[in-house]
Design a protein around this motif. Sequence first.
Motif, PDB file in Angstrom:
ATOM      1  N   ILE A 202       0.780   3.027   5.902  1.00 26.17           N
ATOM      2  CA  ILE A 202       0.352   3.431   7.231  1.00 26.17           C
ATOM      3  C   ILE A 202       1.297   2.754   8.216  1.00 26.17           C
ATOM      4  O   ILE A 202       1.454   1.542   8.197  1.00 26.17           O
TER       5      ILE A 202
ATOM      6  N   GLU B  14      -3.945   6.343  13.070  1.00 24.14           N
ATOM      7  CA  GLU B  14      -3.643   6.656  11.679  1.00 24.14           C
ATOM      8  C   GLU B  14      -4.870   6.636  10.760  1.00 24.14           C
ATOM      9  O   GLU B  14      -4.906   7.351   9.767  1.00 24.14           O
TER      10      GLU B  14
ATOM     11  N   TYR C  48      -3.862  11.510   1.210  1.00 24.29           N
ATOM     12  CA  TYR C  48      -3.961  10.061   1.048  1.00 24.29           C
ATOM     13  C   TYR C  48      -4.424   9.773  -0.374  1.00 24.29           C
ATOM     14  O   TYR C  48      -5.220  10.524  -0.940  1.00 24.29           O
TER      15      TYR C  48
END
Length: 156
Positions: free
Chosen positions: A47, A68, A125
């Motif tokens: 990130i 984020e 992710y």
Amino acid sequence: MFLHFEVFKCIVKNTPLISIDFLVKKENKFLLGKRINPPAKGDYFTIVGRIFKNETIQQAQKRILKEELSISINYNMEFIGVFGHFYEDSIFGNDISTHYVNLAYFVEINKLDINYLPFEQHTQYKLFYYENIIDNEKVHTYVKKTFKATKEKGII
């Protein structure tokens, strides 16, 4: 502060950018996102976000975590170190390289739900064990270097 396209292009072409990387740990695994934009497009990356002019590091940390990860809680962060990232491409294509001076931090966020993260910077992710980060060819080289340095310092 978002800059006009041509101004930002000139900056990327002529100066290094300062960014903050977060090595986010959740229950013994680490969060990485598959990048949408160059540089490092298509690779799993930490990130990250750049620091804006007149923004303190602490303000940037809070803003980046909010943008984020959609979190606005203060977390204890441990500074890992400063890293240089050099890319042959940029958001502007292959004819302009990108140079980042990267400030890396470790942060543990166990209440993070990866099913509800924003997709402006990443297509997906995943949570990885440390060993899977180091051995995975889809994880960017700079991410591996940061994780190795973190492990060598005894932070993880």
